[in-house]
Design a protein around this motif. Structure first.
Motif, mmCIF file in Angstrom:
data_model
loop_
_atom_site.group_PDB
_atom_site.id
_atom_site.type_symbol
_atom_site.label_atom_id
_atom_site.label_comp_id
_atom_site.label_asym_id
_atom_site.label_seq_id
_atom_site.Cartn_x
_atom_site.Cartn_y
_atom_site.Cartn_z
ATOM 1 N N LYS A 20 0.823 -1.214 0.000
ATOM 2 C CA LYS A 20 0.000 0.000 0.000
ATOM 3 C C LYS A 20 0.855 1.261 0.000
ATOM 4 C CE LYS A 20 -3.732 -2.217 -0.301
ATOM 5 N NZ LYS A 20 -4.402 -2.181 -1.616
ATOM 6 N N THR B 88 -1.217 3.886 2.271
ATOM 7 C CA THR B 88 -2.637 4.191 2.459
ATOM 8 C C THR B 88 -3.307 3.236 3.434
ATOM 9 O OG1 THR B 88 -3.182 2.781 0.603
ATOM 10 C CG2 THR B 88 -2.855 5.114 0.148
ATOM 11 N N ARG C 285 -11.022 1.809 -2.815
ATOM 12 C CA ARG C 285 -9.734 1.383 -2.276
ATOM 13 C C ARG C 285 -9.753 -0.140 -2.211
ATOM 14 N NH1 ARG C 285 -12.105 2.704 3.140
ATOM 15 N NH2 ARG C 285 -12.089 0.705 4.205
#
Lengths: 466, 959, 181
Positions: free
Chosen positions: B577, B681, B768
């Motif tokens: 991520k 993230t 996401r």
């Protein structure tokens, strides 16, 4: 001279020093404002202290102005907020200030209904404190908005789009609660001020002051009829303000407990927020009382007994708040709810744990000192305790707002909030604004109700009569 | 001539470099004038709308053109959505074998590169702006000399080439200059595999996988699911095989977590050497290994033999697929094993790589010799044998192995010409730089991974005056300047040997409309050389070094041209991520041994790079211990403000052995005490005792219910008159490739916020892809997470101004111009899928305005935003339906994420219609909603993963 | 215009003196027009003057009821009639959520009515009043007590100023002055 003996003189009670006549208290208190006989002439040091304090705090006010300009230009991203922690310092400060803004009305209203004599000499400045704190609190939700220039959309106002606020949102309740609270507190305060303004009008030397105070006094002349209606109205206001005080922080608590976030969604919130509010409020009352009585030599009016009683209230609130903390933890584990339990454990050991334990110390451990009479009557101790409580309550608000959000339902969405420099700027400069307003208040308005003090002198004198 | 001069007449605006956030936010913004003049301008030649789309240019009505994007030289068919002449969105082309309607993240992001104002704009000579004409003059003299020397000093360097036209042109050049040489540089490719194929097939051969026929797949560090020319197709085919009966199985041996590992029935972390050992064991068990690999007993032997039995059980329906990190010996072993398993021609097709035609004396053509690699070129450069070097769309100064020291060689070349999209490192090191046109700006053609030819159709005139490679090569070969359009048409006129102009036009238009070219002869399989198959294997690897570095392709930034693309930069890597950066990936134990935490900077040194390089580490569960994976593509010095100054350049450690650039090197690791802050993230990847991702066992697939009972509600359920839109995401089919995330970003004008803002937790992706590591195994579970469109939406109740509410079709809509930004909705959203414009993130550059989707509002500062179920597509479909006077049909509305998903994991439709695909999906026993206990009643539900117990290698007993 | 006789005001030093004076005046004549001024609310003063019951509580009640009713109506009208939208699947008339605002509006209405009512019935604001002209009436807001004896409305003949002053001083006023408007 004959009548002079008949004049009521205070015999000296826990709430009021000895040897004060109605004229005496009036002169003493009005002197602070009118600069005659007051510390402005006698204790000149109080004067320059006041000036320098005013100057410094005004610097803070200017900072606040500049910072908010920049904030409105650049965007709320200046703060440390993010997703998931979309609420940060701004909301914490809001809850903290509104809490401080509770003690004043509580003292004036509830203690009035309870016929507590010790309210008399502290209610005026406590109410002022309330007004300023609540006003400052009202600023923060606006600072916090993404588009502050549309803040008025939260109000119901006629518009051709026929758009209305969304009444199910606690934020709308907030708007109503806070504006009502501000307005009613203002009325309460002003009504209380009218006879004193009249006194100032009649004592003032310069025409300007006479005119100014005269207009504010609305032509009050102490007519028996006035006094009659005045007392009814004042009593009614007290009766109305009492549930209001409770409702305001209840609504603020609902901002959180209506939400479904673990750490927000809790039925204990309303009572425990109210207790917390009084807690920080009384801490602030003591914090302000101590320098006031010191610099303006008000030891006869704001006596140790006042401080002691305020300290007792603080102790009671501390116990209630402690109960709130405990019950939060208990319900979390008792519910067996994964998210609640995780949130609680995160409070104990997570990244915000240090703050949690510090405020536990400030709000639960430190106030236990007040069980001892010697501590309650020791001014420096009281000052330290009340300052710690103020700090502790701020940290509590912070942890409730931020820590609950940073790790809620989906682990993938967990995040971290770190305050930016702007977060601190706004917190500190809001305190400066409060100080500035308060300094202006003590300079231009009587910080103690003269009318009530006159009554008190008479009352105590009569009691003393055989 | 004028056509060629005109575009380059505009002088370049030199773009200052600073890595600040504002810079990044403004990245696509440099010149209003150029972008402005560029947009809405169709190419001069006649281009053909995609046949299934409405003709003409009704404003507001998008027109789709079929074209082809290049990935490592191979073609990937796409449809380009243009809005009154402006390309704004890329979709897959259902007719194209490499796409089948899907498009991966890199294809989606191509739009951003197309409009990137930092692309090269002018011919450069030494650091100075020059003109095409001056270049032509000096080129003329240069080629004159070369002609005299029969091209002795002429070298051509390009990436892999599949374009028939380009190959023909290269052939011409090689014919005109017999001494000239053509070299191919493929930094994303795998030399070891090429080398092995060369040995076995005697020519350049690439394996083509047919996973829809596969039942048991063994992937050894293979990037099966991309990003690559065949990734989409492999993902699609394998998932089809998985949905079939019996359910296809995947076994993944990985040195670092890859997309295969997430779908594997069993995933085992191994170093490349360990994998080679496994191959050895399998080979010897199958009896195709000359050296009897010693059978050391132990757990590994146990599961290897189980694996072996399964592979041979699936005779002809298995596939052993080695990846980049393996040695050429391992690749040889794999070929042998696949041959023995009878997979060749079934699941694995060896197909010959196309070579330039070499005209023979009798006029017929023969295939020219295979192009040489970079090593030979650098050797020649060092020897001073290279006078003229033309580099087509390559950046060897940056992405060639450090051991080669290409730059020094280049400095010895008299006339070096670089052609590329960006003024990158090589452009700065060359005498000449020619701005290249983007695929969507110039005519060309290409062959897909399976040999299917398609045309590269420009959808807009060159925005920044780029040229086509065809034009430059034509210049080189004939000193002519025919347009790329003519050249490509000429090529196909010969190919189809048609003299009938009319017939040709018909077929040409057909090819443009469908986006693929029908050709008679399919690709014939290359026979394997039995002798080579039996030949003795080279010596196995020596003792394994303590720490080995594996040079891996980055998940997002595969070629240098993608480095300046903010969408790809900000796209989180599937497992770490991490955004805007690359990291040295290490396993927990290795980290512990050196006392490292995420972000600690280490210095990596190898035998012949004692100075080594500094790289921050990232600890990845499921990483093979003793292996440090170094993603390539970072540490750029030139090539755009977005690309520059991020991450580290792992190429410097890359070594070369007999012409092959190696994908692994023995290194030493030393902590430096410095620290680097990554912008990631997702921070928590454990499940913390929750089950957002669920799985059911294979046989309970239709029995046991994945969902919990819905809790009661105080309120009567709402009845919706019209359709009730809903979505399902099949977690068993999701491979976590991120394509949907970028598709959503492109469709919905989602801004990039830059690394600093991402680090503050303010990324804006509506979609996401959550990744969770189930307990210890390191086996990852992906979960696409966007707004769930709850019936009882918690966000709506708390909004004080009613800026988020339900519409008549049950969509949870966000009214941007009513939002005041209290952010209460985000607090109250248990899924935390709302995104907030903390600053003015929207890109106000003209080029951004030009590529923005006109149907989607560009959000201003201070408002909340989130997934809308592509409401603009819904209303577009509704309008179309009304125009045709019919009700909406299932499949009329396709959200951006659904459209681009290579495995059809996402299904969107009307839940009120029991026959719709989404209703049928929701009827499945695997259907469940996340956080159902909160009674939010989401419209988006998930299909639980399937856990195939028998398939695992862990159990003792297997049938 | 010619000044009109307002009354005679007498100054007293203590509240008891004032009360005493009022009481015996009342004993003489129940209908005397008396006005008393004190620096604070002296206990028993209004009883002595037997002032009528105030209307402030009534105003307050009305204000509260109006505030609450309008508060709830506003929300109901907005959510059900004027702007009915589906918010989180809740009913349009989700009255439990309307209570807080209703409550606050009740308090607000009542408080405003109380204060405005109080000012209205005591005829404030009135910045100037003849009584202010009385010498050292300023002490009325400090520590002196004043009693104003006024002639009955429409009383013919010359102002009975002298007679009033004697009355007041006989009752213990330390000073007395005529007040004219």
């Amino acid at each position: 001279m004959a009548e002079h003996e008949e004049k009521a003189v205070s015999p000296g009670t826990p709430e009021l020093g000895a040897g004060w006549t109605a004229g005496g208290v009036t002169d003493k208190i009005a002197g602070v404002v009118l600069g005659r006989g007051g510390p402005w002439t006698r204790g000149w040091h109080a004067h320059w202290r006041w000036r320098s304090a005013l100057l410094i705090s005004f610097g803070g006010v200017l900072t606040l102005l500049a910072a908010s300009t920049w904030l409105f230009m650049r965007g709320v991203g200046l703060f440390g907020v993010n997703i998931p922690v979309a609420w940060g310092f701004a909301l914490g400060n809001f809850v903290w200030w509104i809490g401080i803004g509770h003690a004043g009305t509580f003292i004036s209203a509830i203690l009035l209904l309870l016929r507590q004599r010790w309210r008399t000499s502290i209610n005026r400045y406590a109410e002022a404190m309330t007004l300023f704190a609540a006003g400052i609190a009202g600023l923060f939700p606006i600072f916090h908005l993404g588009r502050p220039w549309f803040a008025y959309w939260l109000l119901p106002y006629p518009n051709r789009m026929e758009l209305w606020p969304q009444w199910r949102s606690p934020l709308v309740w907030d708007i109503f609660a806070i504006s009502t609270y501000l307005l009613v507190s203002l009325l309460f305060w002003y009504v209380g001020l009218i006879p004193d303004l009249a006194s100032l009008r009649d004592k003032a030397a310069s025409r300007g002051k006479r005119l100014g105070y005269g207009i504010l006094a609305l032509g009050w002349r102490g007519d028996a009829r006035h006094w009659r209606h005045y007392e009814t109205a004042y009593l009614l206001l007290a009766g109305l303000a009492t549930p209001l005080v409770v409702s305001v922080h209840t609504v603020v608590a609902l901002d959180f407990s209506i939400g479904n976030t673990p750490g927000y969604h809790s039925t204990i919130f309303p009572p425990y927020f109210v207790a917390g509010a009084l807690f920080s409020g009384f801490a602030m009352v003591i914090t302000l009382a101590i320098p006031l009585r010191h610099y303006f030599r008000l030891h006869d009016f704001i006596t140790l007994r006042h401080l002691e009683l305020a300290a007792k209230v603080m102790l009671a609130c501390s116990l209630f708040v402690a109960y709130g903390y405990a019950s939060e933890i208990f319900t979390a584990y008792y519910s067996g709810d994964t998210y609640e339990i995780h949130m609680t454990q995160d409070r104990f050991t997570g990244m915000y744990a240090p703050v949690y334990w510090v405020y536990m110390f400030c709000n639960v451990v430190v106030p236990q000192l007040l069980w001892w009479r010697r501590a309650r009557r020791n001014v420096p101790t009281l000052l330290v305790v009340s300052l710690l409580v103020n700090a502790g309550m701020w940290m509590e608000r912070f942890v409730i707002v931020v820590q609950s959000l940073h790790a809620d339902y989906l682990p993938s969405a967990w995040g971290v909030f770190l305050p930016s420099v702007w977060d601190w700027v706004f917190l500190l400069s809001s305190i400066a604004l409060f100080v500035w307003l308060f300094l202006m208040f003590i300079r231009y308005l009587p910080m103690i109700s003269m009318a009530e003090m006159r009554g008190l002198v008479q009352e105590t004198a009569e009691e003393a009569k055989p | 001539m004028r056509r060629l001069v005109a575009p380059t007449a505009s002088t370049a605006a030199a773009i200052g470099v600073d890595g600040g956030r504002r810079r990044v936010l403004k990245l696509m913004a440099a010149s209003a004038a150029l972008a402005g003049s560029g947009c809405g301008q169709p190419p001069p030649e006649k281009i053909r709308p995609y046949v299934n789309m409405p003709e003409g240019m009704a404003p507001g009505d998008p027109v789709f053109y079929a074209s082809t994007l290049l990935r490592q030289g191979c073609g990937v068919g796409v449809l380009v959505e243009t809005e009154s002449g402006r390309p704004i969105k890329i979709e897959g082309n259902p007719a194209h074998p490499a796409s089948l309607g899907a498009a991966d993240a890199q294809s989606q992001a191509a739009i951003l590169t197309l409009w990137d104002p930092e692309r090269s704009r002018t011919v450069m000579r030494g650091g100075q702006p020059s003109t095409w004409t001056t270049l032509l003059d000096s080129l003329a003299t240069q080629m004159g000399q070369e002609a005299a020397a029969r091209g002795g000093g002429l070298r051509l360097l390009s990436g892999p080439v599949s374009s028939p036209t380009l190959l023909a042109q290269i052939g011409e050049i090689l014919a005109r200059f017999p001494e000239a040489r053509w070299h191919v540089h493929d930094p994303a490719g795998c030399d070891a595999a090429k080398h092995a194929a060369l040995q076995l097939f005697g020519g350049p051969v690439q394996p083509l996988y047919r996973l829809e026929h596969a039942h048991t797949v063994l992937s050894l560090d293979a990037e099966l699911f991309g990003p690559s020319a065949d990734g989409l197709r492999n993902a699609h085919d394998f998932m089809n095989a998985r949905r079939g009966e019996p359910r296809a199985r995947m076994y993944a041996l990985e040195s670092t977590p890859g997309l295969c590992g997430a779908v594997a029935d069993t995933r085992i972390a191994l170093s490349p050497a360990g994998m080679e050992a496994v191959l050895d064991m399998i080979a010897s068990q199958l009896g195709v290994s000359d050296a009897m690999a010693e059978q050391r007993p132990g757990p590994q032997a146990a599961w290897v033999s189980r694996l072996c039995t399964r592979l041979s059980a699936a005779h002809g329906a298995s596939a052993v697929i080695p990846g980049h990190s393996l040695s050429s010996r391992a690749h040889l072993l794999a070929w042998r094993i696949n041959t023995r398993l009878g997979n060749l021609g079934r699941t694995i097709h060896p197909i010959a790589q196309r070579l330039p035609p070499a005209p023979l004396a009798d006029g017929t053509h023969d295939a020219a010799p295979a192009p040489e690699g970079l090593g030979a070129l650098v050797q020649a450069m060092h020897d001073g044998d290279v006078q003229t070097l033309l580099m087509l769309d390559v950046n060897p100064v940056y992405d060639s192995p450090g051991a080669l020291d290409f730059a020094r060689g280049l400095s010895r070349v008299a006339c070096s010409i670089h052609m590329g999209l960006y003024r990158d490192e090589t452009a700065h090191a060359s005498n000449w730089h020619i701005p290249m046109a983007h695929e969507l700006e110039a005519w060309s053609d290409a062959r897909s991974f399976d040999g299917t030819a398609s045309l590269v159709q420009p959808v807009i005139a060159p925005l920044y005056g780029g040229l086509s490679a065809h034009e430059v090569l034509d210049m080189l070969a004939h000193m002519r300047t025919r347009s790329a359009h003519e050249l490509v048409r000429a090529q196909w006129r010969n190919a189809w040997n048609m003299n009938d102009a009319e017939e040709f036009e018909r077929r040409w238009e057909e090819a443009l409309r469908r986006g693929v070219i029908e050709e008679a002869q399919a690709d014939r399989l290359v026979p394997i050389d039995e002798k080579a198959l039996k030949a003795r294997l080279p010596e196995g690897p020596g003792p394994e070094p303590q720490l080995i570095a594996v040079f891996a392709n980055d998940h997002n930034i595969v070629s240098c041209n993608q480095a300046n693309n903010a969408w790809l930069q900000e796209l989180p890597r599937p497992y770490t991520k991490i955004t805007w950066d690359n990291a040295a990936l290490i396993g927990p134990a290795t980290a512990g041994r050196h006392g490292l935490r995420n972000g600690d900077v280490v210095s990596l040194t190898s035998a012949d790079k004692p100075d080594g390089l500094l790289a921050p580490v990232w600890i990845v569960p499921g990483q093979a211990e003793g292996v440090v994976t170094l993603p390539l593509g970072y540490g750029r010095h030139q090539g755009g403000s977005v690309a520059q100054g991020r991450g580290f350049d792992a190429h410097v450690l890359q070594e070369v052995r007999n012409g092959m650039s190696l994908r692994s090197a023995a290194v030493q690791l030393r902590p430096t005490g410095q620290h680097h802050a990554f912008a990631a993230t997702q921070h928590e990847m454990g499940l913390a005792g929750r089950e957002p991702v669920r799985s059911v066992s294979l046989h309970a697939r239709d029995g046991a219910d994945a969902a919990d009972a819905a809790p009661p509600s105080l309120y009567p359920p709402r009845q919706y008159g019209g359709p009730a839109w809903g979505m399902t995401v099949d977690l068993d089919a999701c491979i976590g490739c991120n394509a949907c995330a970028i598709a959503c970003q492109a469709e919905n004008n989602i801004p990039s916020v830059g690394p600093e803002e991402v680090a503050r937790g303010r990324e804006m992706h509506w979609m996401r892809i959550d990744v969770y590591h189930a307990d210890s195994g390191g086996r990852a579970q992906f979960q696409p997470m966007a707004c769930q469109h709850c019936e009882n939406a918690p966000c709506e109740i708390v909004c004080p101004v009613g800026a988020t509410m339900h519409d008549s079709e049950g969509l949870n809509v966000q009214v941007y111009n009513r939002c005041v930004g209290t952010r209460f909705c985000s607090n109250n959203c248990p899924y935390k899928v709302r995104r907030f414009n903390f600053f003015d993130y929207a890109d106000h550059d003209p080029s951004a305005a030009a590529r923005a989707n006109p149907d989607v509002t560009v959000r201003q500062r201070g408002v909340m935003e989130k997934c809308t179920y592509c409401v603009q597509r819904i209303s577009h479909a509704r309008i179309e339906a009304q125009k045709q006077g019919r009700p909406l049909r299932d499949g009329d509305v396709v959200t951006a994420c659904e459209a681009t998903c290579p495995t059809q994991a996402i299904v969107f439709g009307d839940t009120a219609d029991p026959r719709s695909r989404v209703s049928r999906a929701k009827a499945s026993a695997r259907n469940y909603t996340v956080l159902a206990e909160l009674n939010t009643r989401p419209r988006t539900s998930y299909l639980a993963r399937i856990h195939d117990k028998e398939a695992g290698l862990e159990e003792e007993d297997d049938g | 215009m010619t000044p009109r006789f307002y009354g005679v005001v007498g100054r007293f030093e203590t509240p008891d003196a004032l009360l005493e004076a009022i009481r015996c005046l009342r004993r003489r004549d129940r209908h005397l027009r008396l006005e008393a001024y004190a620096p604070y609310a002296v206990e028993g003063l209004s009883e002595a003057l037997d002032l009528p019951r105030g209307k402030v509580p009534l105003f307050t009640l009305i204000g509260g009821v109006l505030g609450g009713a309008s508060g709830f109506f506003m929300q109901w009208y907005a959510a059900v009639v004027s702007f009915p939208v589906n918010i989180g699947g809740r009913p349009l008339n989700s009255w439990p959520m309307f209570i807080p605002v209703t409550f606050e509006m009740t308090i607000l209405g009542a408080a405003l009515a109380a204060v405005l009512g109080m000012l209205a019935v005591s005829g404030l604001p009135r910045l100037h009043h003849p009584i202010f002209d009385a010498p050292c009436f300023g002490l009325a807001t400090r520590d002196r007590y004043f009693l104003c004896l006024r002639p009955p409305p429409g009383m013919p003949g010359p102002a009975p100023a002298k007679q009033y002053r004697e009355v007041l001083e006989s009752l213990g006023a330390t000073a007395s002055d005529e007040v004219w408007t």
